[in-house]
Design a protein around this motif. Structure first.
Motif, short mmCIF file in Angstrom:
data_model
loop_
_atom_site.label_atom_id
_atom_site.label_comp_id
_atom_site.label_asym_id
_atom_site.label_seq_id
_atom_site.Cartn_x
_atom_site.Cartn_y
_atom_site.Cartn_z
N UNK A 280 28.09 34.43 21.82
CA UNK A 280 29.15 34.81 22.74
C UNK A 280 28.56 35.45 23.99
N UNK A 281 28.94 34.92 25.14
CA UNK A 281 28.50 35.48 26.41
C UNK A 281 29.25 36.80 26.64
N UNK A 282 28.54 37.93 26.70
CA UNK A 282 29.23 39.23 26.80
C UNK A 282 29.99 39.44 28.10
N UNK A 283 29.62 38.71 29.14
CA UNK A 283 30.29 38.88 30.43
C UNK A 283 31.53 38.01 30.55
N UNK A 284 31.37 36.71 30.32
CA UNK A 284 32.48 35.77 30.46
C UNK A 284 33.31 35.64 29.19
N UNK A 285 32.70 35.96 28.05
CA UNK A 285 33.42 35.88 26.78
C UNK A 285 33.42 34.53 26.11
N UNK A 286 32.82 33.51 26.74
CA UNK A 286 32.81 32.17 26.15
C UNK A 286 31.79 32.09 25.02
N UNK A 287 32.02 31.15 24.10
CA UNK A 287 31.07 30.89 23.01
C UNK A 287 30.20 29.69 23.40
N UNK A 288 28.90 29.93 23.54
CA UNK A 288 27.96 28.89 23.97
C UNK A 288 27.26 28.26 22.77
N UNK A 289 26.81 27.02 22.97
CA UNK A 289 26.06 26.31 21.92
C UNK A 289 24.77 25.74 22.50
N UNK A 290 23.69 25.93 21.74
CA UNK A 290 22.39 25.35 22.09
C UNK A 290 21.94 24.45 20.94
N UNK A 291 21.40 23.28 21.30
CA UNK A 291 20.86 22.33 20.33
C UNK A 291 19.36 22.28 20.50
N UNK A 292 18.60 22.60 19.44
CA UNK A 292 17.15 22.65 19.55
C UNK A 292 16.71 23.78 20.47
N UNK A 293 15.49 23.66 20.99
CA UNK A 293 14.96 24.70 21.87
C UNK A 293 15.22 24.42 23.34
N UNK A 294 15.71 23.22 23.65
CA UNK A 294 15.74 22.80 25.04
C UNK A 294 17.13 22.54 25.62
N UNK A 295 18.14 22.39 24.76
CA UNK A 295 19.42 21.89 25.26
C UNK A 295 20.55 22.90 25.07
N UNK A 296 20.92 23.59 26.14
CA UNK A 296 22.14 24.40 26.13
C UNK A 296 23.27 23.43 26.48
N UNK A 297 24.13 23.15 25.50
CA UNK A 297 25.07 22.05 25.64
C UNK A 297 26.32 22.41 26.43
N UNK A 298 26.88 23.60 26.21
CA UNK A 298 28.13 23.96 26.86
C UNK A 298 28.81 25.08 26.11
N UNK A 299 30.12 25.22 26.31
CA UNK A 299 30.81 26.39 25.74
C UNK A 299 32.27 26.10 25.41
#
Length: 332
Positions: free
Chosen positions: A293-312
């Motif tokens: 959870x992003x503490x500033x915006x409040x969105x829940x983010x997802x990362x796949x592997x070590x390289x790919x921040x996919x979205x929220x």
């Protein structure tokens, strides 16, 4: 005379039955026509116009859709949403300047990719979207239920030990934590391709981020791999996500099959085949999934592997998870 009357009665019955058959046939054609129209409209809503199309070796069609035109923005609350291209906070410090400046180290293992990568990649400012086909929708019980889980709540654990539960024919093996406020979790999952015997069966391994009770208002964010012929039409192992804010009843869906999750990554397609997979007495492969959870915006983010921040997942989608999670589960 008696014989003549009997014949007349027979003819009347024949005409009546023929009339019933014609009525039933007309009703069936009308119903089929309405269903086809409904399916076509649904496909037009899901399959946004691409700037590039890539054919995957497994038969999938991957559409490269502009980020601002993705299915998420069909949601009425996202009409004027400003896309957040990266989180303001990352648990592993991925966006720290010193880490960004480091040269990537040579990898000693085969990286997990997706099968469609063999035939191309999507350009920047687009996201890869697995195209939904008519047969995909027709496999569902109804157009409305396509892309959603059946009305079946996930199991409530009964102890702090890994648990094996058989509920309505659905077997689970899970481990979990609860009793605090949780703002993220990570899972490293060995990737297999189990053989499914029946089309309505499935197999998966995943991470759950949960909020609320196990009643009618459960909030859940989920991600992992699954084999689901009913959803995808084959036996391939695929990356998946799911979300609901109402215990799977009226909200949420798999991947990008409804408005909700906002993808910002052009490399990874939700619902696409993962490659390679582990083999018995052979090489082993795993994926890692990080959700926070992003503490500033409040969105829940997802990362796949070590390289790919996919979205929220935007925080407004949820009630309980708008604040924090109350339970984390790992298993399948």
């Amino acid at each position: 005379m008696g014989s003549s009357c009997g014949c007349g009665v027979t003819l009347v019955l024949v005409f009546c039955l023929w009339g019933v058959l014609i009525s039933l046939s007309s009703a069936a054609r009308l119903s089929a026509s309405r269903q086809k129209l409904e399916v076509t409209k649904h496909l037009n809503r899901l399959n946004k116009p691409p700037v590039k199309t890539i054919q995957s070796p497994d038969g999938d069609t991957i559409d490269c859709v502009p980020v601002s035109k993705q299915p998420a923005f069909d949601h009425p609350f996202l009409k004027d949403h400003k896309i957040q291209t990266r989180p303001t906070f990352h648990p592993d410090g991925l966006f720290e300047e010193n880490k960004l400046s480091e040269k990537p180290k040579a990898k000693a293992h085969t990286p997990i990719t997706q099968l469609w990568h063999t035939n191309g990649r999507c350009p920047e400012d687009t996201i890869p979207v697995r195209r939904t086909k008519e047969e995909d929708v027709l496999r569902a019980s109804s157009v409305k239920r396509y892309g959603r889980k059946k009305h079946r709540a996930i199991p409530k654990p009964r102890s702090a030990e890994p648990d094996l539960i058989n509920q309505s024919g659905h077997q689970h093996a899970i481990a979990y934590v609860e009793g605090d406020k949780y703002y993220g979790a990570k899972a490293t999952i060995n990737v297999w391709e189990p053989k499914i015997q029946q089309t309505n069966e499935f197999s998966l391994s995943q991470l759950w981020i949960l909020g609320g009770s196990f009643g009618q208002d459960l909030n859940s964010i989920e991600a992992g791999w699954q084999v689901s012929p009913d959803l995808y039409g084959d036996n391939n192992t695929r990356l998946f996500t799911y979300w609901t804010s109402g215990a799977y009843q009226a909200t949420g869906c798999y991947n990008l099959l409804c408005s909700g999750f906002i993808q910002v990554n052009s490399e990874i397609a939700m619902g696409a085949t993962i490659s390679p997979v582990s083999g018995y007495r052979n090489s082993q492969f795993d994926i890692s999934i990080l959700i926070w959870k992003d503490p500033k915006e409040g969105h829940w983010w997802m990362q796949f592997g070590n390289d790919y921040v996919l979205g929220y997942w935007p925080s407004f989608l949820f009630s309980y998870l708008a604040d924090s999670a109350s339970m984390i589960e790992w298993g399948g």
